[in-house]
Design a protein around this motif. Structure first.
Motif, mmCIF file in Angstrom:
data_model
loop_
_atom_site.group_PDB
_atom_site.id
_atom_site.type_symbol
_atom_site.label_atom_id
_atom_site.label_comp_id
_atom_site.label_asym_id
_atom_site.label_seq_id
_atom_site.Cartn_x
_atom_site.Cartn_y
_atom_site.Cartn_z
ATOM 1 N N TYR A 144 8.434 -1.671 -2.764
ATOM 2 C CA TYR A 144 7.886 -1.593 -3.579
ATOM 3 C C TYR A 144 7.498 0.253 -4.213
ATOM 4 O O TYR A 144 5.655 0.476 -3.732
ATOM 5 C CB TYR A 144 7.006 -2.365 -4.910
ATOM 6 C CG TYR A 144 7.332 -3.903 -5.162
ATOM 7 C CD1 TYR A 144 9.050 -3.800 -5.539
ATOM 8 C CD2 TYR A 144 7.262 -5.270 -5.478
ATOM 9 C CE1 TYR A 144 10.137 -4.923 -6.218
ATOM 10 C CE2 TYR A 144 7.481 -6.587 -6.073
ATOM 11 C CZ TYR A 144 8.929 -6.485 -6.358
ATOM 12 O OH TYR A 144 9.592 -7.398 -6.554
ATOM 13 N N GLY A 145 8.337 0.598 -4.760
ATOM 14 C CA GLY A 145 7.115 2.052 -5.533
ATOM 15 C C GLY A 145 6.904 2.788 -4.384
ATOM 16 O O GLY A 145 5.808 4.291 -3.981
ATOM 17 N N GLY A 146 7.544 3.338 -2.916
ATOM 18 C CA GLY A 146 6.684 3.593 -2.334
ATOM 19 C C GLY A 146 8.275 4.953 -1.314
ATOM 20 O O GLY A 146 8.220 6.302 -2.005
ATOM 21 N N PRO A 147 8.884 4.458 -0.172
ATOM 22 C CA PRO A 147 9.509 5.461 0.606
ATOM 23 C C PRO A 147 10.644 6.642 -0.503
ATOM 24 O O PRO A 147 10.701 7.159 0.212
ATOM 25 C CB PRO A 147 10.126 4.708 1.823
ATOM 26 C CG PRO A 147 10.222 3.446 1.301
ATOM 27 C CD PRO A 147 8.945 3.264 0.491
ATOM 28 N N LEU A 148 11.438 5.618 -1.080
ATOM 29 C CA LEU A 148 12.298 5.650 -1.841
ATOM 30 C C LEU A 148 12.158 6.771 -2.880
ATOM 31 O O LEU A 148 13.307 7.035 -3.930
ATOM 32 C CB LEU A 148 13.338 5.092 -3.200
ATOM 33 C CG LEU A 148 14.063 4.003 -1.674
ATOM 34 C CD1 LEU A 148 14.421 2.292 -1.984
ATOM 35 C CD2 LEU A 148 14.565 5.189 -0.326
ATOM 36 N N ALA A 149 11.299 7.439 -3.242
ATOM 37 C CA ALA A 149 10.766 7.671 -4.082
ATOM 38 C C ALA A 149 10.433 9.746 -3.253
ATOM 39 O O ALA A 149 9.889 10.444 -4.566
ATOM 40 C CB ALA A 149 9.343 7.649 -4.964
ATOM 41 N N ALA A 150 9.918 8.789 -2.205
ATOM 42 C CA ALA A 150 9.749 10.232 -1.892
ATOM 43 C C ALA A 150 11.095 11.416 -1.562
ATOM 44 O O ALA A 150 11.609 11.137 -0.817
ATOM 45 C CB ALA A 150 9.532 10.246 -0.299
ATOM 46 N N ALA A 151 11.309 13.044 -2.650
ATOM 47 C CA ALA A 151 12.322 13.438 -2.293
ATOM 48 C C ALA A 151 12.615 14.355 -1.634
ATOM 49 O O ALA A 151 13.342 14.966 -1.220
ATOM 50 C CB ALA A 151 12.790 14.449 -3.791
ATOM 51 N N VAL A 155 14.244 -5.646 -0.775
ATOM 52 C CA VAL A 155 13.820 -5.455 -2.072
ATOM 53 C C VAL A 155 13.207 -4.441 -2.428
ATOM 54 O O VAL A 155 11.692 -3.944 -1.742
ATOM 55 C CB VAL A 155 13.086 -7.239 -2.407
ATOM 56 C CG1 VAL A 155 12.105 -6.407 -3.788
ATOM 57 C CG2 VAL A 155 13.944 -7.726 -2.097
ATOM 58 N N ALA A 156 13.573 -3.285 -3.270
ATOM 59 C CA ALA A 156 12.602 -2.163 -3.735
ATOM 60 C C ALA A 156 12.158 -1.890 -5.001
ATOM 61 O O ALA A 156 13.198 -2.619 -5.716
ATOM 62 C CB ALA A 156 13.638 -1.097 -3.128
ATOM 63 N N SER A 157 11.472 -0.722 -5.595
ATOM 64 C CA SER A 157 11.224 -0.347 -6.754
ATOM 65 C C SER A 157 11.404 0.857 -6.674
ATOM 66 O O SER A 157 11.115 1.641 -5.978
ATOM 67 C CB SER A 157 10.410 -0.711 -7.706
ATOM 68 O OG SER A 157 9.139 -0.741 -7.367
ATOM 69 N N GLU A 212 6.379 -5.128 4.962
ATOM 70 C CA GLU A 212 5.701 -4.960 2.941
ATOM 71 C C GLU A 212 5.274 -3.327 3.582
ATOM 72 O O GLU A 212 4.597 -3.119 4.854
ATOM 73 C CB GLU A 212 4.225 -5.637 2.875
ATOM 74 C CG GLU A 212 4.332 -5.364 1.646
ATOM 75 C CD GLU A 212 2.783 -6.305 1.061
ATOM 76 O OE1 GLU A 212 2.376 -6.329 0.075
ATOM 77 O OE2 GLU A 212 2.402 -6.744 1.842
ATOM 78 N N ILE A 213 5.804 -2.411 2.863
ATOM 79 C CA ILE A 213 5.549 -1.271 2.928
ATOM 80 C C ILE A 213 4.707 -0.509 1.755
ATOM 81 O O ILE A 213 4.979 -1.096 0.432
ATOM 82 C CB ILE A 213 7.312 -0.690 2.724
ATOM 83 C CG1 ILE A 213 7.636 -0.633 4.180
ATOM 84 C CG2 ILE A 213 6.745 1.621 3.110
ATOM 85 C CD1 ILE A 213 9.292 -0.322 4.620
ATOM 86 N N GLY A 214 3.855 -0.592 1.753
ATOM 87 C CA GLY A 214 3.038 0.168 0.871
ATOM 88 C C GLY A 214 1.763 -0.696 -0.325
ATOM 89 O O GLY A 214 2.148 -0.872 -1.676
ATOM 90 N N ALA A 215 1.172 -1.504 0.857
ATOM 91 C CA ALA A 215 0.899 -2.589 0.899
ATOM 92 C C ALA A 215 -0.125 -2.588 0.112
ATOM 93 O O ALA A 215 -0.621 -2.935 -0.455
ATOM 94 C CB ALA A 215 0.519 -3.693 1.862
ATOM 95 N N GLY A 216 -1.339 -1.308 0.368
ATOM 96 C CA GLY A 216 -2.349 -1.090 -0.356
ATOM 97 C C GLY A 216 -3.316 -1.712 0.091
ATOM 98 O O GLY A 216 -3.697 -2.563 0.944
ATOM 99 N N VAL A 217 -4.303 -2.135 -1.330
ATOM 100 C CA VAL A 217 -5.445 -2.880 -1.511
ATOM 101 C C VAL A 217 -5.110 -4.418 -1.209
ATOM 102 O O VAL A 217 -5.305 -5.460 -0.050
ATOM 103 C CB VAL A 217 -6.306 -2.788 -2.576
ATOM 104 C CG1 VAL A 217 -7.990 -3.792 -2.206
ATOM 105 C CG2 VAL A 217 -6.805 -1.167 -2.173
ATOM 106 N N ASP A 218 -4.209 -4.425 -1.562
ATOM 107 C CA ASP A 218 -3.116 -6.065 -1.907
ATOM 108 C C ASP A 218 -2.209 -6.533 -3.200
ATOM 109 O O ASP A 218 -2.402 -6.646 -4.045
ATOM 110 C CB ASP A 218 -3.804 -7.068 -2.371
ATOM 111 C CG ASP A 218 -4.119 -8.237 -1.842
ATOM 112 O OD1 ASP A 218 -2.803 -8.693 -1.800
ATOM 113 O OD2 ASP A 218 -3.924 -9.370 -2.278
#
Length: 256
Positions: free
Chosen positions: A128-135, A157-159, A58-64
């Motif tokens: 979800y919402g993490g590495p692929l948004a990094a330009a 599974v990504a967003s 789980e990448i970019g898990a945040g607080v949960d």
């Protein structure tokens, strides 16, 4: 700014925002109904592709964000985030719940670099919402790395942030996102998966009708039966090929 400096700056920002997160509720009381819909669509999408008992990165898990959901499916989860403070908040929140038994370990990780993991080490990667948004890194290289660490029959599974969706719901914006963030069209996602050597399985918008008219949506959310019916229609609408550009985020699943 080079990659290392950019990552360091982001980590410091996330660390500042993470202070106290572990003591707050899972959802901000002011979170609107559209964000509730988005989370539900993300949740249902991952349930389609992450099997029970899977070993998950789980990448970019945040607080949960979705660890508890993965735990409910009997998954074994390596929890990562680019912020050590957010990981500490994650531990404070989750360790007192049954979901903690699903956590294999927690690691500080820049999601654009998963080179520490072996080929095929995981059954699924949730990004979800993490590495692929990094330009500042080539997105195809990043996705290729995520595909490398899943088993031959595994899934990523990504967003990603949606360019047209952001513009649709904020016409005063240019749709290009914040500095250092890349926004995508569905056609970009298709091209990205192909360039990374993967196979695109399916996709969805994060919202469609729920991305506008917040007062109307709040009224629907107040009625349990209306809300249930609306969610079913919204999930189906977001999966339509013509709607995938229409929400703030685009979800997709890819395999090797």
């Amino acid at each position: 700014m080079d990659h290392s400096a950019a990552v360091g700056a982001v980590r410091k920002l996330l660390d500042r925002h993470a202070v106290g997160l572990g003591e707050r509720g899972r959802r901000c009381p002011r979170a609107d109904a559209a964000e509730r819909v988005s989370r539900e669509i993300h949740r249902r999408f991952l349930r389609r592709f992450v099997d029970r008992g899977d070993r998950v990165l789980e990448i970019g898990a945040g607080v949960d964000r979705f660890t508890t959901e993965l735990a409910a499916r009997g998954c074994r989860v390596v929890v990562t985030d680019s912020s050590s403070a957010r990981l500490a908040a994650h531990e404070r929140r989750v360790r007192a719940t049954p979901a903690e038994r699903a956590v294999l370990r927690r690691e500080v990780l820049d999601g654009t670099d998963v080179s520490r993991y072996a080929d095929g080490e995981f059954d699924a990667v949730l990004a979800y919402g993490g590495p692929l948004a990094a330009a500042h890194r080539g997105a195809a290289t990043v996705l290729r790395g995520l595909l490398r660490v899943v088993a031959p029959d595994g899934v990523v599974v990504a967003s990603v942030p949606s360019q047209l969706g952001a513009w649709r719901h904020g016409p005063h914006l240019d749709g290009d996102g914040r500095p250092g963030e890349r926004r995508y069209r569905w056609s970009d996602v298709v091209a990205l998966v192909e360039e990374a050597g993967g196979r695109l399985v399916d996709g969805s918008a994060s919202n469609w009708a729920s991305a506008g008219e917040p007062e109307w949506l709040a009224d629907v959310a107040a009625d349990r039966d209306r809300w249930r019916r609306f969610l079913e229609r919204e999930v189906a609408a977001c999966a339509e090929p013509g709607a995938r550009d229409g929400g703030p985020r685009i979800l997709f699943a890819a395999r090797n």
